[in-house]
Design an enzyme around this catalytic site. Structure first.
Site, PDB file in Angstrom:
ATOM      1  N   CYS A   1       1.370 -17.448  -7.041  1.00  0.00           N
ATOM      2  CA  CYS A   1       0.970 -18.930  -6.297  1.00  0.00           C
ATOM      3  C   CYS A   1       0.661 -19.883  -8.249  1.00  0.00           C
ATOM      4  CB  CYS A   1      -0.645 -18.411  -6.216  1.00  0.00           C
ATOM      5  SG  CYS A   1      -1.130 -17.831  -6.627  1.00  0.00           S
TER       6      CYS A   1
ATOM      7  N   HIS B   1      -3.941  13.513  -4.832  1.00  0.00           N
ATOM      8  CA  HIS B   1      -2.540  12.574  -4.446  1.00  0.00           C
ATOM      9  C   HIS B   1      -1.875  14.569  -4.244  1.00  0.00           C
ATOM     10  CE1 HIS B   1       1.484  10.791  -3.968  1.00  0.00           C
ATOM     11  NE2 HIS B   1       0.668   9.683  -4.279  1.00  0.00           N
TER      12      HIS B   1
END
Length: 618
Positions: free
Chosen positions: A29, A537
């Site tokens: 943006c 993880h």
């Protein structure tokens, strides 16, 4: 900055996002690079935030945002060349969309549509502001040819705004830009515009029985966004049913005909009524109590910018200009920016290094000039009481100017340079509003900073603490730099250890609170009492297994200790899919760690103590 340095920065960002393969989509943006990430656990936020050119990082609504500033376009061009066009300038994938809420999808669309065209709107708005100032000061006659030419430069963007919206929306919805512009052109064709201005007919009739309601679509944004959205589906449908040999000629023909008729008969009128409805809600709020309206808008504005939700105000403001000829929201956005600048400046006294003071001064100046991301992400997210001070200053100033009816007659950047646009009946109140915003935010931030300093002194007296670090599973200890995952082995995510499990039970390696769980269940985040953020993880590249081998026994918000079982993992199923079962345990905020324990043996039982983490209170 040279292109070679920018290229190194972009590559650094890609590496710490888990590599090119971990980036599903990227766009930008006005000030931010925006990413869709496959596996959030591979993101090393700390390393990205450590890049001097990066003003901030946030993960909002399944979207990672890296704030670069107004030079974001040049970084994006380099990013495109590295990732390839298939991963840039595209809308979210179907799978991603299904995981998002309607609000999230709406905000993605709004930010994606308006982000690229903000420079044109802001530039034209600034010229409008200067025109208003010149005329109010009697420097130039409002009937002069100079004003006429300047007005053409300023008003062209807003009169033909649907054209800009159509081109931008076509990229978001993945349809032909020129067909989208053709739809916008048909909706603003003089036949329609003149009929709306004359007011002598309510509708045209196609084939004698299909009514086409008459509206003036000039300056409207919502109808064309919906129209392009429908066009994207019409074009794909037409393309699918036509033989390949006919597509070149007949796909655009039928797409324009069908999409155009739907836009004229259904989408356009719905968009007009919806836009008017939004404007009516805002108008009702001001009629109910201008002060309450100011407090509400002023309070939410700083947080809205921080989360990216501020784009939702843009179509409402533009709709107000189209319907009423003026808007009262944009002056409040102006006040919010000034409050952010004041609160940021107050943090100068709290800064301890020359570099930090330099960042604060430059960020404050940037906020005065209308760009608040450096201040919000670079300063106020670090000094959270400063953000609260900015919110208070914004609410007070917005309530004040709203009480006196301060308004603006054209879209303009909320910058100190936009003051000429307020010259006239409301000028003195706009000036007083700025003073209130800056002074209130500055003074409140100073007060909070003093209170925070006293708290910091108390905490510092407590010195360092120890945290128990235990084996996450029964198995063989593996140094983190020896795992088969480069992101973990390089310690770019954090430092810690790994275990090759022999049993399926997974225990918490630390005591604390579960703060996040990845949707595919393979990664869990825990925050300890001393503030360490620990990532567990389970397996390597197991995100692709979609959570099937994992059974979670705890949830976000649960308190756990080193004896709490938090999950089980089906080792056979993981190995069947040819994935590595190694469990990684890393501290992601290593700035809080003075020393990690060293393993004294090879094999551990689940929950067995490995050693103490020496932490520091920062």
């Amino acid at each position: 900055m040279s292109e070679s340095n920018k290229e190194k920065i972009v590559q650094h960002i890609i590496d710490h996002l888990g590599g090119k393969q971990n980036i599903d989509n990227a766009w930008h943006c006005m000030t931010r690079l925006r990413f869709e990430i496959n596996d959030d656990s591979l993101i090393n936020t700390k390393e990205i935030q450590g890049i001097p050119e990066v003003m901030g990082v946030q993960n909002q609504n399944n979207q990672l945002q890296i704030i670069i500033g107004t030079d974001v376009e040049s970084y994006y061009e380099i990013l495109t060349s590295k990732l390839g066009s298939e991963k840039t300038e595209s809308s979210p994938s179907k799978d991603k969309k299904e995981k998002k809420s309607l609000v999230t999808m709406f905000m993605d669309i709004v930010s994606g549509v308006f982000g690229p065209i903000v420079p044109a709107i802001a530039g034209a708005g600034m010229i409008k502001g200067l025109i208003a100032g010149f005329v109010a000061l009697n420097w130039i006659s409002d009937e002069s040819q100079t004003i006429q030419v300047l007005d053409m430069l300023a008003s062209g963007v807003f009169t033909f705004l649907p054209f800009f919206i159509a081109a931008s929306a076509a990229k978001i919805f993945k349809t032909n830009q020129y067909l989208a512009i053709a739809i916008a052109a048909s909706m603003q064709y003089p036949t329609m515009t003149d009929a709306a201005e004359a007011g002598n007919i309510d509708a045209f009739h196609v084939f004698g029985f299909i009514p086409i309601p008459v509206f003036n679509y000039a300056g409207n944004v919502i109808p064309i966004i919906f129209a392009v959205f429908v066009l994207s589906y019409v074009q794909r449908w037409v393309d699918n049913i036509l033989p390949k040999a006919f597509r070149t000629v007949f796909t655009p023909t039928f797409s324009l005909f069908i999409g155009g008729l739907i836009a004229f008969t259904i989408i356009g009128p719905i968009g007009i009524y919806l836009g008017e409805g939004l404007a009516d809600v805002i108008a009702w709020l001001f009629e109910f109590s201008p002060i309450v309206a100011g407090i509400v808008v002023g309070t939410i504005r700083p947080v809205a910018i921080l989360t990216g939700l501020h784009h939702a105000m843009t179509p409402i403001a533009l709709q107000n200009f189209a319907d009423q000829g003026y808007d009262m929201l944009m002056p409040m956005m102006f006040m919010a920016n000034m409050a952010i600048a004041g609160a940021t400046l107050a943090m100068y006294r709290k800064a301890k290094s020359a570099n930090e003071k330099s960042v604060i001064v430059s960020s404050s100046i940037s906020a005065f000039l209308g760009i608040t991301e450096p201040a919000l992400f670079g300063v106020l997210t670090k000094y959270k009481r400063g953000l609260l001070a900015a919110t208070i200053g914004s609410a007070l100033a917005s309530a004040f100017i709203s009480a006196f009816g301060v308004r603006i007659y054209g879209y303009i950047l909320s910058s100190i340079f936009s003051l000429p646009a307020y010259i006239g009946d409301y000028f003195i109140f706009a000036i007083l509003g700025i003073l209130i915003a800056v002074a209130a935010a500055y003074l409140v931030a100073l007060f909070f900073a003093r209170a925070n300093n006293q708290l910091d002194e108390t905490e510092n007296n407590n010195g360092s603490t120890n945290e128990d670090l235990a084996a996450v599973a029964t198995g063989i200890y593996v140094p983190i730099d020896q795992v088969e995952d480069k992101a973990f082995a390089s310690k770019s995510i954090g430092d810690g250890y790994a275990i090759k499990p022999e049993k399926q039970e997974v225990l918490s390696p630390v005591s604390g609170e579960i703060i996040n769980i990845f949707p595919t269940k393979h990664a869990i985040g825990i925050k300890t009492n001393s503030g360490l953020e620990v990532l567990i993880h389970m397996g390597i590249d197991t995100v692709s297994l979609e959570g099937k081998p994992f059974n979670l026994l705890a949830d976000v918000g649960d308190t756990v200790n080193v004896k709490t079982q938090i999950a089980t993992m089906d080792l056979e199923q993981i190995e069947h899919h040819q994935k590595d079962t190694t469990i990684m345990v890393v501290v992601t905020n290593m700035d809080r760690v003075e020393a990690l324990p060293v393993a004294k043996k090879q094999a551990y039982q689940a929950g067995e103590k490995i050693g103490d983490i020496l932490t520091s209170r920062k």
